[in-house]
Design an enzyme around this catalytic site. Structure first.
Site, PDB file in Angstrom:
ATOM      1  CG  ASP A   1      -1.791   1.075   1.053  1.00 46.45           C
ATOM      2  OD1 ASP A   1      -2.723   1.373   0.353  1.00 46.45           O
ATOM      3  OD2 ASP A   1      -1.601   1.943   2.339  1.00 46.45           O
TER       4      ASP A   1
ATOM      5  CD  GLU B   1      15.120 -15.482   2.199  1.00 45.56           C
ATOM      6  OE1 GLU B   1      14.715 -16.193   2.919  1.00 45.56           O
ATOM      7  OE2 GLU B   1      15.902 -14.469   2.665  1.00 45.56           O
TER       8      GLU B   1
END
Length: 579
Positions: A228, A287
């Site tokens: 956001d 990851e």
């Protein structure tokens, strides 16, 4: 906190690190987001399961099969965390707790697993520009100038005149973005509500805390994070004034009536320093193969160029949406070509994400001056296909697949019933955001259109929306809902729309078109953006191997495009399509 939800790849017995892993024939494409269709919903307005008038996660679970039927790739949920709910949950008090209002942690765990079983990815809305003023971090920070979290937020001494330190404006009021705090004898920065103090991203402890929140949810198995207000993360540390705007060039998606148009946003936000702080987030996301970072980049001088900056290289975001389609003018071929040229120049073939409406920017059917133009249904069918054929991802806002229009104030929502803090403050000068946030109409034959069994929904449902309910449209082959289903499922069968290159065609208005090429397919997309029929010269297109009719009904003359019609075809491998 104990984590009970295992990541989806473990639930299904898969190794997420194996790029060749496959489940029941479904490819585990770690670049699924490149040309994805992402269905954005707010639990507030999707489905209420407990009769309190507010939608919740058990309600979303109840409607998962509906979402799956659309043919979208992912679901993006507006914030579901602990919050006083001053601003639809974009004022967080606990980043690791799902709010009881939405059903709590157990409901989310069930939703995540059920979504993954249906092949739907789940994106959570992460609010890291600010917190609620009731968050424990801010409670400590505001108490004194020398506590451990004193520098976790943006604090400043008064200006020379004893007032705010500079001229920065709040996006929600057009008034000063600085709020006085007597306990510290300082102002804090709040780019949105006074109850939403901005975090200090220059503090490494803040950035570490954000990374910890991100890892917490990634370990729970989510597939993406929407960031956001990502271009608000950093500010000019010297606190220099924003310069005043000159000329009539406005930021994408901002009404000329908005008081923010008085300034250029070059010091209060949209700072280049933010880009450097995205690298650790990207490394963390990488990851977890298949996870995407989607940034909200708006209220910028040029949201297309800035959004492209936020996705450049491998140390920034995977996607960022821009506001190029958020304009209040007639939709025309010339304008659409200018927009696509602009996006391709900025993004190339990676990172672009389109919106034509969402919880902040209204509904698709209310864009492009639609109320004054009174576009017919054929126009919106054409735009649905165009939007899913454009290069890049596309975010479809809940209810836009039904053709819902924005609720009107005061006809549909009385001013006293407004919930949006921006709308309450700015009405009647600006319409606010509640008009695009009203509950989904599921069944026009049920009370409150099947959204809630309670006495009333949290926002009124416009009377006109009943005629566009899911129940009524589901059995109508010509409905807006079933057209969206057609084009979204058709899109999934076109390899060139999943990944590849794009070339804009040199066609005379009112025609607009482009060639998508990739994964062994060439797909020609031409749209008639006018209310009169237009014939295409077949010689301009070369030999066409296959004509895609979308709905399975080929036209007698495929080169005669009806009003608001289209042509989707596969040129022969060696055909030279006119550039």
């Amino acid at each position: 906190m104990t984590v009970h939800c295992r990541p989806w790849w473990r639930e299904l017995g898969l190794d997420r690190n194996d790029p060749n892993e496959d489940d029941a024939g479904q490819a585990r494409d770690h670049r699924w987001w490149v040309n994805a269709v992402i269905y954005q919903l707010t639990p507030w307005s999707f489905q209420d399961s407990d009769g309190d008038g507010i939608g919740d996660l058990p309600g979303v679970i109840r409607r998962l099969d509906y979402i799956t039927s659309l043919g979208v790739d992912a679901v993006w949920l507006t914030p579901i965390f602990g919050s006083p709910m001053d601003d639809l949950g974009y004022d967080v008090t606990d980043f690791e707790k799902v709010a009881p209002l939405f059903g709590g942690d157990a409901a989310f765990e069930r939703l995540l697993l059920l979504a993954h079983q249906r092949g739907l990815r789940v994106i959570l809305d992460m609010v890291w520009n600010h917190t609620s003023d009731r968050h424990a971090w801010f409670v400590e920070s505001r108490a004194s100038r020398d506590n451990p979290k004193a520098d976790w937020y943006v604090w400043a001494d008064p200006g020379a005149d004893g007032g705010p330190p500079n001229n920065w404006l709040s996006s929600f009021s057009g008034e000063s973005a600085w709020i006085w705090e007597a306990a510290r004898g300082q102002y804090y920065l709040a780019n949105f509500l006074p109850s939403q103090p901005d975090l200090n991203w220059y503090n490494p402890d803040v950035r570490d805390a954000v990374l910890a929140q991100a890892r917490f949810w990634l370990e729970r198995g989510i597939d993406g994070m929407r960031l956001d207000a990502v271009n608000f993360f950093c500010h000019d540390r010297s606190l220099a004034d924003n310069p005043m705007r000159e000329g009539d060039c406005l930021p994408d998606g901002i009404s000329p009536d908005n008081p923010l148009t008085r300034q250029r946003f070059v010091n209060s936000f949209c700072r280049p320093e933010t880009l450097d702080y995205l690298a650790p987030l990207r490394r963390l996301a990488d990851e977890y193969p298949g996870v995407a970072l989607l940034g909200e980049v708006i209220e910028a001088e040029d949201s297309v160029r800035l959004a492209a900056d936020y996705t450049a290289g491998r140390e920034r975001l995977h996607l960022a949406y821009h506001g190029a389609l958020l304009f209040d003018a007639r939709m025309e071929a010339v304008h659409m070509r200018r927009i696509l040229d602009r996006v391709l120049d900025a993004f190339g073939d990676r990172g672009a994400c389109w919106i034509a409406g969402n919880h902040d920017f209204g509904r698709l059917h209310s864009q492009w001056n639609a109320r004054d133009q009174d576009y017919p249904g054929d126009f919106h069918r054409m735009m649905a296909l165009l939007l899913v054929c454009l290069p890049g991802a596309f975010c479809l806002w809940q209810g836009d697949e039904l053709g819902l229009t924005e609720a009107r104030i005061p006809e549909d929502i009385p001013p006293e019933a407004l919930k949006d803090p921006f709308g309450r403050r700015m009405y009647p000068r600006l319409k606010g955001r509640d008009g695009a946030r009203t509950p989904m109409p599921w069944d026009d034959g049920a009370a409150h259109c099947g959204f809630t069994t309670g006495d009333a929904p949290w926002l009124p449902i416009p009377r006109a929306h009943a005629a566009r309910s899911v129940a009524r449209q589901a059995s109508d082959p010509q409905s807006t809902l079933n057209h969206w289903r057609q084009v979204l499922h058709w899109r999934r069968k076109q390899p060139a729309l999943r990944e590849g290159t794009t070339r804009v065609l040199d066609l005379a208005p009112p025609l607009f078109g482009f060639l998508r090429e990739g994964a062994g397919q060439r797909l020609l997309c031409v749209f008639n953006m006018d209310g009169r029929a237009v014939r295409i010269d077949p010689a301009r297109l070369g030999p066409l191997r296959c004509l895609n009719a979308i709905d399975g009904t080929p036209r007698e003359d495929p080169f005669l495009l009806p009003p608001w019609g289209w042509l989707c075809a596969e040129p022969e491998a060696d055909a030279a399509v006119a550039a």
